[in-house]
Design an enzyme around this catalytic site. Structure first.
Site, mmCIF file in Angstrom:
data_model
loop_
_atom_site.group_PDB
_atom_site.id
_atom_site.type_symbol
_atom_site.label_atom_id
_atom_site.label_comp_id
_atom_site.label_asym_id
_atom_site.label_seq_id
_atom_site.Cartn_x
_atom_site.Cartn_y
_atom_site.Cartn_z
ATOM 1 N N ARG A 44 26.660 50.405 49.325
ATOM 2 C CA ARG A 44 27.428 50.416 48.063
ATOM 3 C C ARG A 44 27.213 51.727 47.293
ATOM 4 O O ARG A 44 27.085 51.724 46.065
ATOM 5 C CB ARG A 44 27.039 49.241 47.157
ATOM 6 C CG ARG A 44 27.326 47.877 47.732
ATOM 7 C CD ARG A 44 28.828 47.623 47.889
ATOM 8 N NE ARG A 44 29.088 46.230 48.195
ATOM 9 C CZ ARG A 44 29.037 45.691 49.426
ATOM 10 N NH1 ARG A 44 28.777 46.467 50.472
ATOM 11 N NH2 ARG A 44 29.274 44.427 49.605
ATOM 12 N N SER B 219 30.659 40.916 43.718
ATOM 13 C CA SER B 219 29.201 40.802 43.536
ATOM 14 C C SER B 219 28.802 41.674 42.351
ATOM 15 O O SER B 219 29.153 42.846 42.297
ATOM 16 C CB SER B 219 28.459 41.319 44.772
ATOM 17 O OG SER B 219 28.837 40.614 45.916
ATOM 18 N N GLU C 51 26.184 46.395 40.349
ATOM 19 C CA GLU C 51 27.119 47.125 41.214
ATOM 20 C C GLU C 51 28.222 47.809 40.406
ATOM 21 O O GLU C 51 28.538 48.964 40.651
ATOM 22 C CB GLU C 51 27.744 46.133 42.200
ATOM 23 C CG GLU C 51 27.570 46.508 43.650
ATOM 24 C CD GLU C 51 28.641 45.863 44.500
ATOM 25 O OE1 GLU C 51 29.746 46.403 44.556
ATOM 26 O OE2 GLU C 51 28.353 44.819 45.103
HETATM 27 N N1 EPU Z 1 23.060 32.326 48.313
HETATM 28 C C1 EPU Z 1 22.528 31.293 47.624
HETATM 29 N N2 EPU Z 1 23.054 30.983 46.398
HETATM 30 C C2 EPU Z 1 24.100 31.655 45.881
HETATM 31 C C3 EPU Z 1 24.658 32.741 46.597
HETATM 32 C C4 EPU Z 1 24.114 33.064 47.834
HETATM 33 O O1 EPU Z 1 21.561 30.651 48.058
HETATM 34 O O2 EPU Z 1 24.533 31.313 44.776
HETATM 35 C C5 EPU Z 1 22.547 32.639 49.662
HETATM 36 C C6 EPU Z 1 23.553 32.197 50.717
HETATM 37 O O3 EPU Z 1 23.375 30.875 51.087
HETATM 38 C C7 EPU Z 1 23.285 33.143 51.856
HETATM 39 C C8 EPU Z 1 22.810 34.400 51.155
HETATM 40 O O4 EPU Z 1 22.435 34.046 49.833
HETATM 41 O O5 EPU Z 1 22.244 32.659 52.670
HETATM 42 C C9 EPU Z 1 23.848 35.518 51.161
HETATM 43 O O6 EPU Z 1 25.046 35.069 50.542
HETATM 44 P P1 EPU Z 1 26.486 35.561 51.037
HETATM 45 O O7 EPU Z 1 26.633 35.367 52.504
HETATM 46 O O8 EPU Z 1 27.497 34.917 50.146
HETATM 47 O O9 EPU Z 1 26.487 37.121 50.865
HETATM 48 P P2 EPU Z 1 25.929 38.072 49.711
HETATM 49 O O10 EPU Z 1 24.744 38.799 50.231
HETATM 50 O O11 EPU Z 1 25.742 37.293 48.448
HETATM 51 C C10 EPU Z 1 27.283 40.189 50.414
HETATM 52 C C11 EPU Z 1 28.147 41.207 49.724
HETATM 53 C C12 EPU Z 1 29.542 40.654 49.527
HETATM 54 C C13 EPU Z 1 30.122 40.312 50.892
HETATM 55 C C14 EPU Z 1 29.199 39.284 51.577
HETATM 56 C C15 EPU Z 1 29.624 38.985 53.002
HETATM 57 C C16 EPU Z 1 26.666 42.549 48.338
HETATM 58 C C17 EPU Z 1 26.178 42.861 46.971
HETATM 59 N N3 EPU Z 1 27.558 41.565 48.438
HETATM 60 O O12 EPU Z 1 27.149 39.084 49.527
HETATM 61 O O13 EPU Z 1 30.333 41.696 48.953
HETATM 62 O O14 EPU Z 1 31.434 39.771 50.763
HETATM 63 O O15 EPU Z 1 27.855 39.819 51.654
HETATM 64 O O16 EPU Z 1 29.377 40.088 53.834
HETATM 65 O O17 EPU Z 1 26.246 43.215 49.297
HETATM 66 C C18 EPU Z 1 31.062 42.597 46.858
HETATM 67 O O18 EPU Z 1 30.391 43.593 47.111
HETATM 68 O O19 EPU Z 1 31.736 42.504 45.797
HETATM 69 C C19 EPU Z 1 31.047 41.463 47.778
HETATM 70 C C20 EPU Z 1 31.665 40.319 47.516
#
Ligand code: EPU
Length: 354
Positions: A164, A250, A350
């Site tokens: 990012r 995010s 972000e």
């Molecule tokens: N989780 C929780 N509770 C929550 C949210 C997440 O326990 O409220 C846990 C989920 O269960 C999972 C882990 O955290 O085990 C990761 O969650 P998720 O797969 O939703 O991905 P993320 O790391 O929260 C990142 C990117 C997203 C992208 C997704 C999928 C960043 C900051 N965010 O989210 O990007 O869509 O992976 O690849 O790196 C964005 O940048 O705006 C964005 C949406």
């Protein structure tokens, strides 16, 4: 050239926050930038480049001259043995470009479907989702130096992409400037971006949500269009549509810690969601950290934490009674404090706070 005064920005930022641009010029071509930079009244004034407004928090009226990028166009510019090179104007909608490339037989952007915003903003924060980052599909970009008016082209190395992150997020004086030691924040306007879309296409799989779709549908060799459809379904189920509930994706980056730090936290918090990185460090899921602190569904005024994904802050007041930028930032700071107090980890926002 038309300089518009007191232009409402509520529909130009994906949070739907109410604010005005005191002065705004629409940039539809390189000639419009030249006109601004040749205008004695405008050339020296501070400038703010606005794309789709999907990664900003407006905390008041915008005083610098707003350059609203509306440069359009999508075309195949060349091809080589390895890739199709597709170029798009910075003002094109990102998701529409992803759809267009797939409809025209150029796969590679499908994992990045439905990310809100414009093409010009995608290299700035090196957007990423489901195992693909923009840098994996990036060829080069054209930009204009906002001080000298000179056009220039950058390849991937010159963009200094990180998680990012890119040279466009750093100022030249900051210690954290990009790999070459210079930064281009507020100094350049991206006009066009070129993508290298692989002829030897292979699906990028390996994410739990995608694996689940494969199992459910019994498709074990998905094509790019199939993955695109799955990604759209996954995102729609989990993330709020900014057309319906204002948000900026995010709100925090996933923090990286050393293996020792992670082991220390795991002893106290065995369920923490974490991923080992190639360099030995560990990435933590910020959404899990925020969720664990009990923030899901909580709010400050009309700014709230999305109830299906704690990493996303939302505007709960809609168009008629929207959250203010101040409420969003108060909520963000309260989340940072509670995550720091419980885990000793500082979350980094972000979006750009304007
Ligand atoms: N989780 C929780 N509770 C929550 C949210 C997440 O326990 O409220 C846990 C989920 O269960 C999972 C882990 O955290 O085990 C990761 O969650 P998720 O797969 O939703 O991905 P993320 O790391 O929260 C990142 C990117 C997203 C992208 C997704 C999928 C960043 C900051 N965010 O989210 O990007 O869509 O992976 O690849 O790196 C964005 O940048 O705006 C964005 C949406």
């Amino acid at each position: 050239m038309l300089v518009e005064k007191n232009v409402p920005l509520q529909s130009s930022n994906s949070f739907g926050i109410v604010a005005k641009a005191l002065s705004l010029v629409r940039i539809k071509s390189e000639a419009d930038i030249a006109a601004v930079l040749q205008d004695p009244a405008l050339q020296a004034s501070p400038k703010f480049v606005l794309g789709g407004g999907s990664n900003i928090v407006l905390t008041g009226d915008v005083k610098p001259l707003v350059l609203k990028v509306e440069i359009m166009g999508r075309r195949l510019v060349s091809e080589n043995a390895k890739a199709w090179i597709v170029e798009a104007g910075a003002g094109e909608n990102w998701h529409d470009l992803v759809t267009w490339t797939l409809q025209n037989g150029y796969p590679g952007l499908e994992n990045l479907a439905l990310i809100p915003g414009t093409v010009g903003a995608t290299p700035v924060q090196n957007i990423g989702a489901y195992g693909v980052e923009l840098q994996d599909r990036f060829d080069s970009l054209d930009a204009i130096d906002l001080t000298t008016g000179q056009p220039f082209t950058l390849d991937a190395a010159q963009c200094a992409f990180g998680y990012r992150d890119s040279v466009f997020k750093h100022s030249s004086t900051a210690r954290s400037a990009g790999a070459q030691g210079f930064g281009l924040a507020d100094k350049a306007l991206i006009t066009r971006v070129r993508f290298a879309l692989p002829k030897a296409w292979k699906p990028v799989l390996g994410y739990a949500d995608i694996d689940k779709k494969m199992l459910q549908s019994k498709v074990d060799m998905p094509d790019a269009l199939q993955i695109y459809e799955w990604i759209c379904e996954i995102r729609k189920a989990k993330l709020p549509d900014p057309q319906v509930i204002g948000n900026a994706g995010s709100f925090f980056k996933n923090p990286t810690v050393s293996l020792e730090q992670c082991e220390d936290i795991i002893q106290r918090e065995p369920k923490i969601v974490h991923y080992r990185l190639a360099d030995g460090s560990v990435k933590l899921a910020a959404g899990w950290l925020i969720d664990a602190c009990g923030w899901k569904g909580k709010s400050v005024g009309n700014a709230g934490v999305y109830d299906k994904q704690a990493l996303v802050l939302v505007n709960k007041g809609g168009v008629s009674n929207p959250a203010t930028g101040g409420e969003v930032m108060t909520l963000a700071k309260a989340i940072q404090t509670s995550v720091y107090e419980r885990f000793g980890i500082r979350l980094e926002p972000e979006p750009v706070v304007v």
